[in-house]
Enzyme design. Structure first.
Site, PDB file in Angstrom:
ATOM      1  N   GLU A  81       0.706  -1.203  -0.023  1.00  0.00           N
ATOM      2  CA  GLU A  81       0.034  -0.049   0.039  1.00  0.00           C
ATOM      3  C   GLU A  81       0.969   1.234   0.020  1.00  0.00           C
ATOM      4  O   GLU A  81       2.040   1.267   0.515  1.00  0.00           O
ATOM      5  CB  GLU A  81      -0.790  -0.087   1.162  1.00  0.00           C
ATOM      6  CG  GLU A  81      -0.151   0.017   2.488  1.00  0.00           C
ATOM      7  CD  GLU A  81      -1.236  -0.373   3.815  1.00  0.00           C
ATOM      8  OE1 GLU A  81      -1.191   0.269   4.730  1.00  0.00           O
ATOM      9  OE2 GLU A  81      -2.202  -1.128   3.436  1.00  0.00           O
ATOM     10  N   CYS A  95       3.109   8.465   0.914  1.00  0.00           N
ATOM     11  CA  CYS A  95       3.831   7.691   1.795  1.00  0.00           C
ATOM     12  C   CYS A  95       4.004   6.164   1.139  1.00  0.00           C
ATOM     13  O   CYS A  95       2.979   5.681   0.736  1.00  0.00           O
ATOM     14  CB  CYS A  95       2.968   7.575   3.322  1.00  0.00           C
ATOM     15  SG  CYS A  95       3.435   6.471   4.575  1.00  0.00           S
ATOM     16  N   CYS A 102       6.442  -6.682   7.526  1.00  0.00           N
ATOM     17  CA  CYS A 102       7.750  -6.380   8.284  1.00  0.00           C
ATOM     18  C   CYS A 102       8.018  -7.360   9.407  1.00  0.00           C
ATOM     19  O   CYS A 102       7.046  -7.962  10.052  1.00  0.00           O
ATOM     20  CB  CYS A 102       7.228  -5.136   8.960  1.00  0.00           C
ATOM     21  SG  CYS A 102       8.647  -4.164   9.785  1.00  0.00           S
ATOM     22  N   CYS A 106       6.206  -4.401  15.653  1.00  0.00           N
ATOM     23  CA  CYS A 106       5.820  -3.441  16.553  1.00  0.00           C
ATOM     24  C   CYS A 106       4.273  -3.685  16.975  1.00  0.00           C
ATOM     25  O   CYS A 106       3.629  -4.026  16.345  1.00  0.00           O
ATOM     26  CB  CYS A 106       5.864  -1.975  15.911  1.00  0.00           C
ATOM     27  SG  CYS A 106       7.592  -1.568  15.579  1.00  0.00           S
ATOM     28  N   CYS A 109       1.184  -2.071  15.525  1.00  0.00           N
ATOM     29  CA  CYS A 109       1.267  -1.689  14.119  1.00  0.00           C
ATOM     30  C   CYS A 109       0.588  -2.943  13.298  1.00  0.00           C
ATOM     31  O   CYS A 109       0.999  -4.166  13.599  1.00  0.00           O
ATOM     32  CB  CYS A 109       2.702  -1.440  13.309  1.00  0.00           C
ATOM     33  SG  CYS A 109       3.086  -1.535  11.639  1.00  0.00           S
ATOM     34  N   CYS A 324      -0.722   2.643   8.780  1.00  0.00           N
ATOM     35  CA  CYS A 324       0.160   1.667   7.966  1.00  0.00           C
ATOM     36  C   CYS A 324      -0.276   0.211   8.218  1.00  0.00           C
ATOM     37  O   CYS A 324      -0.396  -0.196   9.319  1.00  0.00           O
ATOM     38  CB  CYS A 324       1.783   2.040   8.608  1.00  0.00           C
ATOM     39  SG  CYS A 324       2.782   0.638   9.149  1.00  0.00           S
TER      40      CYS A 324
HETATM   41  S1  SF4 Z   1       5.955   0.286  12.752  1.00  0.00           S
HETATM   42 FE1  SF4 Z   1       5.023  -1.528  11.536  1.00  0.00          FE
HETATM   43  S2  SF4 Z   1       6.117  -1.299   9.634  1.00  0.00           S
HETATM   44 FE2  SF4 Z   1       7.131   0.168  10.880  1.00  0.00          FE
HETATM   45  S3  SF4 Z   1       8.814  -1.275  11.998  1.00  0.00           S
HETATM   46 FE3  SF4 Z   1       7.095  -1.320  13.347  1.00  0.00          FE
HETATM   47  S4  SF4 Z   1       6.177  -3.083  12.499  1.00  0.00           S
HETATM   48 FE4  SF4 Z   1       7.482  -2.419  10.770  1.00  0.00          FE
END
Ligand code: SF4
Length: 332
Positions: A81, A95, A102, A106, A109, A324
């Protein structure tokens, strides 16, 4: 769209054909080789057969039309995206994603929940920008800023990210000034160090999100590998080397990182340095809740009273799940 393949196809033709084709892509923003007014028809046909330049994507627009999200289908069926944010001051910020999924996980996220699929190629990074540049051209507008804050950790795909920036910065091509690019990292120290040695004046942002190792490790597992002190040291070295300000992004999460005590701690870290703090409203992904506006205002006040420069991002695209990773995760 496969930009590398265009190079391969045109290798057999005279050198200036590649330049013409690149101009068609980055400046004329054509989406079908037949639209080229400079390439001969045999090359146009060959290119359309071997490397078509249409980009397949689903579009989602917020009610106020200020945020547009594209879920782009990649050649192998995966989706990424990219988001266009139209600011009131006339800036059109894109963006972009640097990875599919990923690995950093996190807690706040949605992309982190997807896990890691693969790095994006140089071409797949550029494609996101070209997609929105074509869209904006229809409204007689242009992209003014590109931020690497989409899916993925840009420094874990360093070479392709930097190659894409260099290409989009090229004066003979897309020609977006290097100061209009920002790379946001969760704190990959090697990446920060490497960027400080590049001859490119791009902006660096750090996803800070917590004032100490205890909270940070809880919500950002990467902090166990790169503890806060090491990351801040790398950022200080970056500032010393480049003389550039660094933005600290701070997502306001209710009851996790938003108390007055945590604001005081942040102020101690930031005060007197070339840092500034960007407070970001949390788009809930179901794990945590967003801080109230009153809490965010008190947090901000404490920072400002202690001399910290603070900006506040208003929430882009909540109604299209603009945080995100949220949409691609759902469509997966
Ligand atoms: S916020 Fe999401 S995309 Fe960004 S580093 Fe952490 S897990 Fe990865």
């Amino acid at each position: 769209m496969n930009i590398e393949k265009i190079k391969e196809v045109l290798e057999e033709h005279q050198g200036f054909r590649l330049k013409q084709a690149e101009k068609n892509i980055y400046l004329d923003l054509i989406d079908d080789w037949q639209q080229s007014t400079v390439l001969p028809s045999n090359i146009k046909e060959e290119l359309n057969k071997e490397c078509p330049i249409s980009i397949e994507a689903d579009l989602f627009s917020s009610k106020n039309k200020k945020t547009v999200k594209a879920v782009i289908n990649l050649e192998d069926g995966l989706k990424i995206e990219a988001v266009l944010m139209k600011n009131r001051d006339g800036r059109n910020t894109i963006c972009v994603s640097s990875q599919v999924g990923c690995s950093l996980g996190c807690k706040f996220c949605a992309t982190g929940k997807m896990g890691f699929k693969r790095n994006l190629t140089f071409s797949e990074i550029v494609e996101q920008v070209i997609f929105f540049a074509r869209l904006l051209k229809k409204e007689d507008e242009k992209i003014t800023n590109i931020v690497f804050m989409g899916m993925g950790e840009p420094f874990l795909n360093y070479d392709n990210v930097l190659k894409a920036i260099r290409k989009l910065n090229d004066k003979d091509g897309f020609n977006l000034g290097s100061r209009n690019f920002s790379i946001s990292t969760a704190g990959v120290v090697e990446g920060i160090k490497k960027l400080s040695s590049e001859k490119l004046q791009v902006n660096l942002a750090l996803s800070l999100h917590a004032p100490n190792n205890t909270i940070r490790s809880e919500i950002m597992p990467i902090n166990k590998r790169y503890p806060l002190d090491n990351v801040l040291k790398a950022v200080d070295d970056y500032i010393e080397k480049t003389g550039r300000r660094v933005m600290f992004e701070y997502i306001m999460i209710k009851g996790v990182n938003d108390s007055n005590k945590e604001a005081e701690e942040i102020a101690k870290i930031v005060k007197g340095k070339l840092y500034f703090v960007n407070l970001i409203p949390y788009n809930s992904t179901g794990v945590f809740e967003a801080s109230s506006q009153e809490r965010t205002a008190s947090f901000r006040k404490i920072l400002e009273e202690r001399g910290v420069s603070v900006t506040q991002r208003f929430s882009f695209g909540k109604d299209i799940e603009g945080a995100c990773g949220q949409l691609a995760n759902k469509n997966k």
